[in-house]
Design a protein around this motif. Structure first.
Motif, PDB file in Angstrom:
ATOM      1  N   VAL A   1       0.840  -1.202   0.000  1.00  0.00           N
ATOM      2  CA  VAL A   1       0.000   0.000   0.000  1.00  0.00           C
ATOM      3  C   VAL A   1       0.875   1.252   0.000  1.00  0.00           C
ATOM      4  O   VAL A   1       0.608   2.221  -0.722  1.00  0.00           O
ATOM      5  N   HIS A   2       1.945   1.229   0.778  1.00  0.00           N
ATOM      6  CA  HIS A   2       2.890   2.344   0.799  1.00  0.00           C
ATOM      7  C   HIS A   2       3.496   2.562  -0.587  1.00  0.00           C
ATOM      8  O   HIS A   2       3.655   3.703  -1.041  1.00  0.00           O
ATOM      9  N   GLY A   3       3.810   1.460  -1.282  1.00  0.00           N
ATOM     10  CA  GLY A   3       4.353   1.576  -2.627  1.00  0.00           C
ATOM     11  C   GLY A   3       3.385   2.261  -3.579  1.00  0.00           C
ATOM     12  O   GLY A   3       3.790   3.083  -4.413  1.00  0.00           O
ATOM     13  N   ALA A   4       2.093   1.944  -3.451  1.00  0.00           N
ATOM     14  CA  ALA A   4       1.082   2.572  -4.301  1.00  0.00           C
ATOM     15  C   ALA A   4       0.953   4.066  -3.996  1.00  0.00           C
ATOM     16  O   ALA A   4       0.848   4.895  -4.908  1.00  0.00           O
ATOM     17  N   VAL A   5       0.966   4.415  -2.711  1.00  0.00           N
ATOM     18  CA  VAL A   5       0.870   5.830  -2.315  1.00  0.00           C
ATOM     19  C   VAL A   5       2.101   6.591  -2.785  1.00  0.00           C
ATOM     20  O   VAL A   5       1.996   7.711  -3.293  1.00  0.00           O
ATOM     21  N   GLN A   6       3.275   5.970  -2.639  1.00  0.00           N
ATOM     22  CA  GLN A   6       4.507   6.632  -3.055  1.00  0.00           C
ATOM     23  C   GLN A   6       4.582   6.794  -4.564  1.00  0.00           C
ATOM     24  O   GLN A   6       5.213   7.728  -5.066  1.00  0.00           O
ATOM     25  N   LEU A   7       3.918   5.910  -5.307  1.00  0.00           N
ATOM     26  CA  LEU A   7       3.853   6.086  -6.762  1.00  0.00           C
ATOM     27  C   LEU A   7       3.173   7.409  -7.085  1.00  0.00           C
ATOM     28  O   LEU A   7       3.649   8.178  -7.925  1.00  0.00           O
ATOM     29  N   GLY A   8       2.055   7.683  -6.414  1.00  0.00           N
ATOM     30  CA  GLY A   8       1.369   8.951  -6.635  1.00  0.00           C
ATOM     31  C   GLY A   8       2.203  10.136  -6.194  1.00  0.00           C
ATOM     32  O   GLY A   8       2.300  11.162  -6.893  1.00  0.00           O
TER      33      GLY A   8
ATOM     34  N   GLY B   1      16.249  -5.779 -10.124  1.00  0.00           N
ATOM     35  CA  GLY B   1      16.199  -5.748  -8.662  1.00  0.00           C
ATOM     36  C   GLY B   1      14.833  -6.090  -8.103  1.00  0.00           C
ATOM     37  O   GLY B   1      14.718  -6.797  -7.092  1.00  0.00           O
ATOM     38  N   VAL B   2      13.777  -5.602  -8.737  1.00  0.00           N
ATOM     39  CA  VAL B   2      12.419  -5.909  -8.286  1.00  0.00           C
ATOM     40  C   VAL B   2      12.133  -7.407  -8.437  1.00  0.00           C
ATOM     41  O   VAL B   2      11.522  -8.025  -7.558  1.00  0.00           O
ATOM     42  N   ALA B   3      12.598  -7.985  -9.535  1.00  0.00           N
ATOM     43  CA  ALA B   3      12.395  -9.421  -9.746  1.00  0.00           C
ATOM     44  C   ALA B   3      13.121 -10.233  -8.676  1.00  0.00           C
ATOM     45  O   ALA B   3      12.576 -11.193  -8.123  1.00  0.00           O
ATOM     46  N   ILE B   4      14.336  -9.822  -8.343  1.00  0.00           N
ATOM     47  CA  ILE B   4      15.110 -10.529  -7.317  1.00  0.00           C
ATOM     48  C   ILE B   4      14.458 -10.346  -5.944  1.00  0.00           C
ATOM     49  O   ILE B   4      14.247 -11.308  -5.203  1.00  0.00           O
ATOM     50  N   GLY B   5      14.137  -9.101  -5.606  1.00  0.00           N
ATOM     51  CA  GLY B   5      13.564  -8.803  -4.300  1.00  0.00           C
ATOM     52  C   GLY B   5      12.242  -9.498  -4.067  1.00  0.00           C
ATOM     53  O   GLY B   5      11.950  -9.937  -2.952  1.00  0.00           O
ATOM     54  N   GLY B   6      11.427  -9.597  -5.106  1.00  0.00           N
ATOM     55  CA  GLY B   6      10.137 -10.256  -4.967  1.00  0.00           C
ATOM     56  C   GLY B   6      10.255 -11.730  -4.628  1.00  0.00           C
ATOM     57  O   GLY B   6       9.386 -12.299  -3.961  1.00  0.00           O
ATOM     58  N   GLN B   7      11.354 -12.346  -5.051  1.00  0.00           N
ATOM     59  CA  GLN B   7      11.554 -13.776  -4.803  1.00  0.00           C
ATOM     60  C   GLN B   7      12.177 -14.058  -3.436  1.00  0.00           C
ATOM     61  O   GLN B   7      11.945 -15.117  -2.848  1.00  0.00           O
ATOM     62  N   ILE B   8      12.968 -13.107  -2.922  1.00  0.00           N
ATOM     63  CA  ILE B   8      13.706 -13.395  -1.684  1.00  0.00           C
ATOM     64  C   ILE B   8      13.223 -12.578  -0.492  1.00  0.00           C
ATOM     65  O   ILE B   8      13.743 -12.736   0.607  1.00  0.00           O
ATOM     66  N   ALA B   9      12.206 -11.726  -0.702  1.00  0.00           N
ATOM     67  CA  ALA B   9      11.766 -10.825   0.365  1.00  0.00           C
ATOM     68  C   ALA B   9      11.397 -11.570   1.642  1.00  0.00           C
ATOM     69  O   ALA B   9      11.661 -11.095   2.747  1.00  0.00           O
ATOM     70  N   HIS B  10      10.781 -12.738   1.509  1.00  0.00           N
ATOM     71  CA  HIS B  10      10.320 -13.481   2.688  1.00  0.00           C
ATOM     72  C   HIS B  10      11.411 -14.345   3.305  1.00  0.00           C
ATOM     73  O   HIS B  10      11.210 -14.951   4.356  1.00  0.00           O
ATOM     74  N   LEU B  11      12.588 -14.367   2.671  1.00  0.00           N
ATOM     75  CA  LEU B  11      13.654 -15.243   3.158  1.00  0.00           C
ATOM     76  C   LEU B  11      14.702 -14.506   3.985  1.00  0.00           C
ATOM     77  O   LEU B  11      15.469 -15.139   4.716  1.00  0.00           O
ATOM     78  N   LEU B  12      14.762 -13.181   3.871  1.00  0.00           N
ATOM     79  CA  LEU B  12      15.848 -12.418   4.479  1.00  0.00           C
ATOM     80  C   LEU B  12      15.364 -11.557   5.641  1.00  0.00           C
ATOM     81  O   LEU B  12      14.245 -11.040   5.615  1.00  0.00           O
TER      82      LEU B  12
ATOM     83  N   ASN C   1       8.504   2.345  -8.059  1.00  0.00           N
ATOM     84  CA  ASN C   1       7.178   2.106  -7.501  1.00  0.00           C
ATOM     85  C   ASN C   1       6.284   1.370  -8.485  1.00  0.00           C
ATOM     86  O   ASN C   1       5.522   0.478  -8.089  1.00  0.00           O
ATOM     87  N   ILE C   2       6.354   1.721  -9.769  1.00  0.00           N
ATOM     88  CA  ILE C   2       5.563   1.028 -10.795  1.00  0.00           C
ATOM     89  C   ILE C   2       5.964  -0.445 -10.855  1.00  0.00           C
ATOM     90  O   ILE C   2       5.111  -1.348 -10.876  1.00  0.00           O
ATOM     91  N   LEU C   3       7.269  -0.703 -10.883  1.00  0.00           N
ATOM     92  CA  LEU C   3       7.757  -2.077 -10.934  1.00  0.00           C
ATOM     93  C   LEU C   3       7.368  -2.847  -9.673  1.00  0.00           C
ATOM     94  O   LEU C   3       6.985  -4.019  -9.728  1.00  0.00           O
ATOM     95  N   LYS C   4       7.442  -2.167  -8.525  1.00  0.00           N
ATOM     96  CA  LYS C   4       7.098  -2.807  -7.252  1.00  0.00           C
ATOM     97  C   LYS C   4       5.620  -3.190  -7.233  1.00  0.00           C
ATOM     98  O   LYS C   4       5.256  -4.300  -6.809  1.00  0.00           O
ATOM     99  N   LEU C   5       4.751  -2.289  -7.701  1.00  0.00           N
ATOM    100  CA  LEU C   5       3.319  -2.582  -7.720  1.00  0.00           C
ATOM    101  C   LEU C   5       3.013  -3.735  -8.668  1.00  0.00           C
ATOM    102  O   LEU C   5       2.171  -4.597  -8.359  1.00  0.00           O
ATOM    103  N   ALA C   6       3.700  -3.771  -9.800  1.00  0.00           N
ATOM    104  CA  ALA C   6       3.497  -4.882 -10.740  1.00  0.00           C
ATOM    105  C   ALA C   6       3.898  -6.202 -10.088  1.00  0.00           C
ATOM    106  O   ALA C   6       3.196  -7.216 -10.222  1.00  0.00           O
TER     107      ALA C   6
END
Length: 247
Positions: free
Chosen positions: A54-61, A89-100, A178-183
């Motif tokens: 949600v923060h990512g969406a708000v920060q996009l605006g 980076g977004v592709a990498i972070g999305g895969q490992i976010a829950h591991l680190l 932010n666009i990449l993060k929301l995607a």
């Protein structure tokens, strides 16, 4: 009130809408601090797994509005290569976010910000295509994990001579991240529709804050801007380090 998320008390929703104005004004005037303050507030009243997207969406605006207001000052060569790195980076972070461990990254960000505030400026990043792309990859990865990448990104822009170029380029870079993060969050299954009214109201108040903060920036001298920027950077670094050390 019926449009606001049911899992968040109406008073907390109104607090976030109100806070979006002031945090956006802070970032528009001084380049950083607003996004970190907002995510800190959001994670105290929302589940972090909800607060970060949600923060990512708000920060996009917020960042998109600031990029439009400061469009003529964007440094485009840095922008292009940074965006290419950010996609990876977004592709990498999305895969490992829950591991680190998030705290590890917050502590490293804090130490890096101390260096940015008081150490030599990282001018080489602005003139090296590989370093620019790598910067985008690293900051986007960390942003997916912690929700905080803005201070890291703006740290690499300190070699720019004009405060308006720093603010404009930072806003444009963060808009893309932010666009990449929301995607990525959408592909991972996050349901933004539930929080869309809250997001839109926070974006609206955030844009008003951007207009106010931009006026403040124009009224500052380059010297005063740099001093206030260093102060905010140091405070933010100490806050992140405290989060890492304290239970």
């Amino acid at each position: 009130m019926a449009l606001l998320p049911s899992d968040l008390a109406p008073s907390f929703s109104l607090l976030l809408i109100f806070a979006s104005f002031f945090t956006s004004a802070t970032t528009a005037a001084f380049g950083l601090g607003g996004g970190a303050m907002l995510i800190a507030l959001m994670t105290t009243v929302m589940n972090p797994l909800i607060a970060v997207p949600v923060h990512g969406a708000v920060q996009l605006g917020s960042n998109g509005g600031r990029a439009m207001v400061r469009f003529p000052h964007i440094v485009w060569p840095f922008f292009i290569w940074f965006c290419i790195g950010s996609a990876l980076g977004v592709a990498i972070g999305g895969q490992i976010a829950h591991l680190l461990p998030e705290n590890l990254f917050r502590g490293l960000i804090g130490l890096f910000l101390i260096y940015i505030a008081w150490g030599p400026k990282l001018k080489a990043v602005l003139t090296s295509t590989p370093l620019t792309a790598l910067t985008g990859t690293v900051t986007a990865t960390i942003g997916m994990i912690t929700g905080v990448s803005g201070p890291l990104v703006i740290g690499f822009l300190q070699g720019l001579a004009d405060r308006r170029a720093i603010i404009a380029t930072h806003a444009a870079l963060m808009t893309v991240q932010n666009i990449l993060k929301l995607a990525a969050f959408t592909l991972l299954g996050f349901q933004f529709a539930t929080y869309l009214p809250l997001i839109l109201m926070m974006v609206a108040t955030g844009f008003l804050g951007t207009l106010v903060g931009s006026k403040m920036l124009d009224g500052l001298s380059e010297q005063i801007f740099r001093k206030i920027f260093k102060l905010i950077l140091t405070i933010l670094a100490l806050w992140l380090l405290a989060q890492t050390i304290l239970p």
